[in-house]
Design a protein around this motif. Structure first.
Motif, PDB file in Angstrom:
ATOM      1  N   LEU A   8       0.836  -1.206   0.000  1.00  0.00           N
ATOM      2  CA  LEU A   8       0.000   0.000   0.000  1.00  0.00           C
ATOM      3  C   LEU A   8       0.870   1.256   0.000  1.00  0.00           C
ATOM      4  CD1 LEU A   8      -2.923  -1.084   2.361  1.00  0.00           C
ATOM      5  CD2 LEU A   8      -3.088  -0.516  -0.077  1.00  0.00           C
ATOM      6  N   ASN A  10       3.913   1.548  -1.294  1.00  0.00           N
ATOM      7  CA  ASN A  10       4.475   1.706  -2.643  1.00  0.00           C
ATOM      8  C   ASN A  10       3.436   2.229  -3.631  1.00  0.00           C
ATOM      9  OD1 ASN A  10       6.978   0.828  -1.854  1.00  0.00           O
ATOM     10  ND2 ASN A  10       6.629  -1.296  -2.478  1.00  0.00           N
ATOM     11  N   VAL A  11       2.228   1.712  -3.501  1.00  0.00           N
ATOM     12  CA  VAL A  11       1.165   2.177  -4.401  1.00  0.00           C
ATOM     13  C   VAL A  11       0.904   3.662  -4.156  1.00  0.00           C
ATOM     14  CG1 VAL A  11      -1.297   1.975  -4.953  1.00  0.00           C
ATOM     15  CG2 VAL A  11       0.082  -0.084  -4.679  1.00  0.00           C
ATOM     16  N   ARG A  12       0.809   4.020  -2.881  1.00  0.00           N
ATOM     17  CA  ARG A  12       0.543   5.416  -2.528  1.00  0.00           C
ATOM     18  C   ARG A  12       1.630   6.328  -3.091  1.00  0.00           C
ATOM     19  NH1 ARG A  12      -0.028   4.513   2.893  1.00  0.00           N
ATOM     20  NH2 ARG A  12      -1.922   3.303   2.556  1.00  0.00           N
ATOM     21  N   SER A  14       3.491   5.769  -5.648  1.00  0.00           N
ATOM     22  CA  SER A  14       3.571   5.711  -7.117  1.00  0.00           C
ATOM     23  C   SER A  14       2.371   6.319  -7.823  1.00  0.00           C
ATOM     24  CB  SER A  14       3.676   4.255  -7.584  1.00  0.00           C
ATOM     25  OG  SER A  14       4.902   3.708  -7.209  1.00  0.00           O
ATOM     26  N   GLN A  15       1.220   6.306  -7.157  1.00  0.00           N
ATOM     27  CA  GLN A  15       0.010   6.703  -7.890  1.00  0.00           C
ATOM     28  C   GLN A  15       0.041   8.197  -8.218  1.00  0.00           C
ATOM     29  OE1 GLN A  15      -2.757   5.077  -5.092  1.00  0.00           O
ATOM     30  NE2 GLN A  15      -3.152   7.005  -4.046  1.00  0.00           N
TER      31      GLN A  15
ATOM     32  N   LEU B  57      -6.518   4.004 -10.941  1.00  0.00           N
ATOM     33  CA  LEU B  57      -5.078   3.931 -10.682  1.00  0.00           C
ATOM     34  C   LEU B  57      -4.608   5.120  -9.858  1.00  0.00           C
ATOM     35  CD1 LEU B  57      -3.818   2.720 -14.201  1.00  0.00           C
ATOM     36  CD2 LEU B  57      -3.913   1.357 -12.094  1.00  0.00           C
ATOM     37  N   SER B  58      -5.259   6.275 -10.037  1.00  0.00           N
ATOM     38  CA  SER B  58      -4.821   7.468  -9.310  1.00  0.00           C
ATOM     39  C   SER B  58      -5.261   7.431  -7.856  1.00  0.00           C
ATOM     40  CB  SER B  58      -5.354   8.731  -9.998  1.00  0.00           C
ATOM     41  OG  SER B  58      -6.745   8.891  -9.723  1.00  0.00           O
ATOM     42  N   SER B  61      -4.594   3.130  -3.829  1.00  0.00           N
ATOM     43  CA  SER B  61      -4.354   2.664  -2.454  1.00  0.00           C
ATOM     44  C   SER B  61      -5.645   2.692  -1.636  1.00  0.00           C
ATOM     45  CB  SER B  61      -3.249   3.482  -1.788  1.00  0.00           C
ATOM     46  OG  SER B  61      -3.578   4.845  -1.796  1.00  0.00           O
ATOM     47  N   SER B 295       3.270  -1.958  -8.643  1.00  0.00           N
ATOM     48  CA  SER B 295       3.390  -0.625  -8.031  1.00  0.00           C
ATOM     49  C   SER B 295       4.574   0.132  -8.642  1.00  0.00           C
ATOM     50  CB  SER B 295       3.517  -0.730  -6.510  1.00  0.00           C
ATOM     51  OG  SER B 295       4.666  -1.453  -6.146  1.00  0.00           O
ATOM     52  N   LEU B 298       3.364   1.491 -11.861  1.00  0.00           N
ATOM     53  CA  LEU B 298       2.476   2.621 -11.563  1.00  0.00           C
ATOM     54  C   LEU B 298       3.286   3.906 -11.379  1.00  0.00           C
ATOM     55  CD1 LEU B 298      -0.514   3.430 -10.904  1.00  0.00           C
ATOM     56  CD2 LEU B 298       0.003   2.884  -8.510  1.00  0.00           C
ATOM     57  N   GLY B 299       4.502   3.738 -10.891  1.00  0.00           N
ATOM     58  CA  GLY B 299       5.360   4.899 -10.654  1.00  0.00           C
ATOM     59  C   GLY B 299       6.104   5.366 -11.893  1.00  0.00           C
ATOM     60  N   ARG B 304       2.585   3.730 -16.946  1.00  0.00           N
ATOM     61  CA  ARG B 304       1.538   3.334 -15.993  1.00  0.00           C
ATOM     62  C   ARG B 304       0.220   2.970 -16.688  1.00  0.00           C
ATOM     63  NH1 ARG B 304       1.513   8.991 -13.784  1.00  0.00           N
ATOM     64  NH2 ARG B 304       2.879   8.134 -12.192  1.00  0.00           N
TER      65      ARG B 304
END
Ligand code: SF4
Lengths: 194, 462
Positions: A8, A10-12, A14-15, B57-58, B61, B295, B298-299, B304
């Motif tokens: 979570l 890493n996702v946070r 990266s998003q 995707l945005s 989390s 992830s 995504l970065g 992405r």
């Protein structure tokens, strides 16, 4: 740190900045007669559709199509064909030799000929798949134009398992040649009530 | 390991087979076109689908957390795996802890419906090594499992095989006395064989097509009904999902489902579009959410968008290079144009050749139901790979690719037919590819490379 936290995190990180969620439309204006369209699409998908006046004539129809069916079960009560009680509490594996399963769909979708079933109406989740043949009562009134309407109409339904079933089980895995009866029901019969 | 271009050369030795493969895939693409034109709002739907995915995707989390919360409330156990190894460990643990019965060989019988993610994680061999008998139940996957081959296509895993080969496989492995070649009979044999497996299975594993943050339910799409047969009979249902499968609301399913099957096979909907929300009485239901590089992708702003993919396979069916080089030449679970964007993220070195397995004709981006800019991303990967120090290899690869393209007129004709700039921008090539270069099947070294650069520059201006 747990994997959950790490993922979570890493996702946070990266998003990207929040992108706007688009508005949905129903795309259901100027659509063709939904019942006709349903008939056309269901037939194309390999289902047999019968327009009937009442439940009894539907059962007569089924008896004509399946004169030799030995094990018939149904999740619709009050039918003069098949067992509608005993099987409900049996081990799902014992349903593998069912010749015909009869049920009632909650909704039909014109654009693809699919019907919506849930575990509440099915009695057992495996019932529409493990049998050889499947018959479904569907009321014309419940037919919607497309999937947008279908999700709208089913939004409040309570289910643990829900299924849009688009016809008999099929495969095209061998040279892209379409064959009916892969794992699930070999045929699907839709009994269309007014 | 062979590079894509080397593997393609091998595949191309059997010309009639290449033609057959090409035509088979092109037929699927035509079915997609026929289905798409019947929906007046098709282009609008693609745009909406793309925007929903961009939004998901945005805010991924939060949606993941929400999905976990809802699924748990529904009685489903949610697990998190950073990579393939952790995913495999979790799956095995679930199976071992559930107190399941073993078969006569002392193994726990398990049925699996199609899941490219478990292929990506190499789950089968891990389980086989730990006394789990894994049976793939999608017909195409079962065929290639018996043949010990990887899938060659994400939607139709055995599309590279002819019916005679399937007949031989069943003869060899399923005890069929003769070599059957009629598809109906082959399917009937498989039905009986797999029915036994479904009825004996203690645990079922499925993939996930869409996971709904709002409700905690997940949707699995099949035509055969194998996911439903497995999950609704077994005591334990495990669903493995990549973390990008999340969509915000249930109503968004309508958008994606209208696009998915039409793009994949030209059907208006998959036959079984199944919504799993709560375990049935006495059953365990688990979801394993897997990152495995997602992830990280995504970065990467340039790449992405590849996470929007709904795995319809349309970009493969339309790709002139895929059709003429075969899915196995991509040496990656997901092949074709989208696979060539996903693979370098997993292993840049090993997959540095894949973004070059393309003519950049743009047909993939044109058919993609979620409007991924596939060919632009392939071009960007090329630049990225050069920057990251893969230059020498890359240079030779790009030349190999050009040789492949020019020595296979089918690939190039296609680009011409698309009317996408080739005729406009490269008249000298069209005038020439039939004579000196094609006959010779070799390209003079210097012009070749400069042409590649020139071609790319002109193509991407559009
Ligand atoms: S990239 Fe687009 S066209 Fe290709 S498989 Fe994914 S969704 Fe389909």
């Amino acid at each position: 740190m747990s994997s959950r936290e790490e993922i979570l995190g890493n996702v946070r990180a990266s998003q990207p900045e929040i992108a706007e969620l688009p508005e949905l439309e129903y795309f259901n204006q100027n659509s063709e007669n939904p019942v006709e369209k349903f008939l056309e699409m269901a037939t194309l998908a390999g289902s047999q559709v019968y327009e009937i006046n009442d439940v009894d004539s539907g059962i007569e129809q089924l008896k004509k199509v399946f004169p030799e069916a030995k094990k018939v079960i149904s999740s619709t009560t009050g039918l003069s064909f098949g067992d509608s009680t005993e099987w409900l509490n049996s081990d799902p594996h014992t349903l593998a030799d069912v010749d015909l399963f009869i049920t009632s769909a909650l909704l039909g979708v014109a654009e693809n000929g699919a019907i919506w079933l849930t575990d509440k109406v099915l009695g057992q989740r495996i019932a529409p798949t493990v049998n050889e043949h499947l018959a479904v009562f569907l009321s014309k009134e419940t037919i919607v134009v497309n999937m947008h309407e279908a999700y709208d109409k089913t939004a409040e339904m309570d289910y643990g398992y829900g299924l849009f079933l688009g016809g008999p089980s099929k495969t095209a895995d061998i040279e892209q040649i379409l064959v009916l009866g892969a794992h699930g029901a070999r045929s699907m019969h839709i009994l269309l009530l007014p | 390991m062979m590079t894509h271009s080397q593997a393609a050369d091998v595949f191309n030795k059997d010309e009639p087979r290449v033609d057959w493969h090409n035509a088979t895939l092109w037929n699927v693409r035509k079915k997609r076109d026929k289905a798409a034109v019947q929906i007046p709002e098709w282009e609008k739907l693609r745009a909406i689908a793309s925007q929903i995915k961009a939004h998901s995707l945005s805010n991924l989390s939060s949606y993941l957390e929400n999905f976990e919360k809802k699924a748990s409330e529904n009685g489903v156990t949610v697990h998190w795996a950073k990579n393939g190894e952790e995913h495999n460990r979790i799956v095995l643990e679930i199976i071992q802890k559930a107190g399941l019965n073993k078969n006569s060989q002392g193994k726990i019988p398990m049925v699996k419906s199609k899941s490219m993610l478990t292929e990506e994680c190499h789950l089968n061999s891990h389980l086989e090594n730990n006394y789990v008998d894994v049976i793939d139940t999608d017909l195409g996957e079962r065929i290639i499992q018996l043949r010990k081959e990887p899938p060659s296509h994400i939607v139709a895993p055995a599309i590279h095989l002819m019916k005679e080969e399937v007949g031989e496989t069943f003869h060899e492995h399923l005890g069929v006395p003769n070599i059957e070649t009629i598809p109906e009979k082959l399917v009937e044999i498989a039905r009986h064989h797999l029915r036994e497996k479904f009825l004996a299975a203690e645990v079922a594993l499925t993939g996930v097509n869409f996971a709904v943050a709002e409700t905690g339910e997940f949707v699995v799409c099949t035509n055969e009904g194998n996911a439903d047969m497995g999950a609704n009979l077994a005591k334990v249902h495990i669903a493995s999902m990549g973390l990008e499968k999340i969509i915000p609301k249930r109503k968004h399913l309508g958008v994606f489902l209208r696009l998915l099957a039409r793009s994949a096979t030209g059907q208006p909907l998959t036959i079984y579009t199944s919504h799993f929300k709560k375990p049935r009485q006495g059953q365990q239901m688990h979801i394993v959410i897997v990152d495995n590089g997602r992830s990280r992708q995504l970065g990467r702003p340039d790449f992405r968008n590849s996470l929007k993919c709904i795995r319809c396979g349309a970009c493969m069916n339309t790709c002139p290079v895929y059709r003429r080089s075969g899915g196995h030449s991509y040496h990656s679970t997901v092949g074709g144009p989208i696979g060539s964007i996903l693979a370098p993220n997993l292993d840049m070195k090993k997959n540095a050749d894949l973004p070059f397995a393309s003519t950049l004709c743009g047909s993939c981006s044109n058919v993609c139901p979620v409007k991924i800019d596939i060919h632009d991303q392939l071009y960007k990967w090329r630049q990225e790979l050069v920057k990251s120090g893969y230059t020498p290899k890359v240079k030779s690869l790009s030349m190999q690719m050009m040789r492949f393209t020019l020595s296979h007129p089918g690939v190039f004709n296609f680009a011409g037919k698309m009317g996408k700039g080739v005729l406009k921008n490269a008249p000298f090539l069209i005038n020439n590819f039939l004579n000196p270069w094609y006959k010779q099947r070799e390209m003079p070294e210097v012009p070749q490379d400069s042409f590649t650069e020139w071609y790319i520059k002109n193509r991407t201006k559009e």
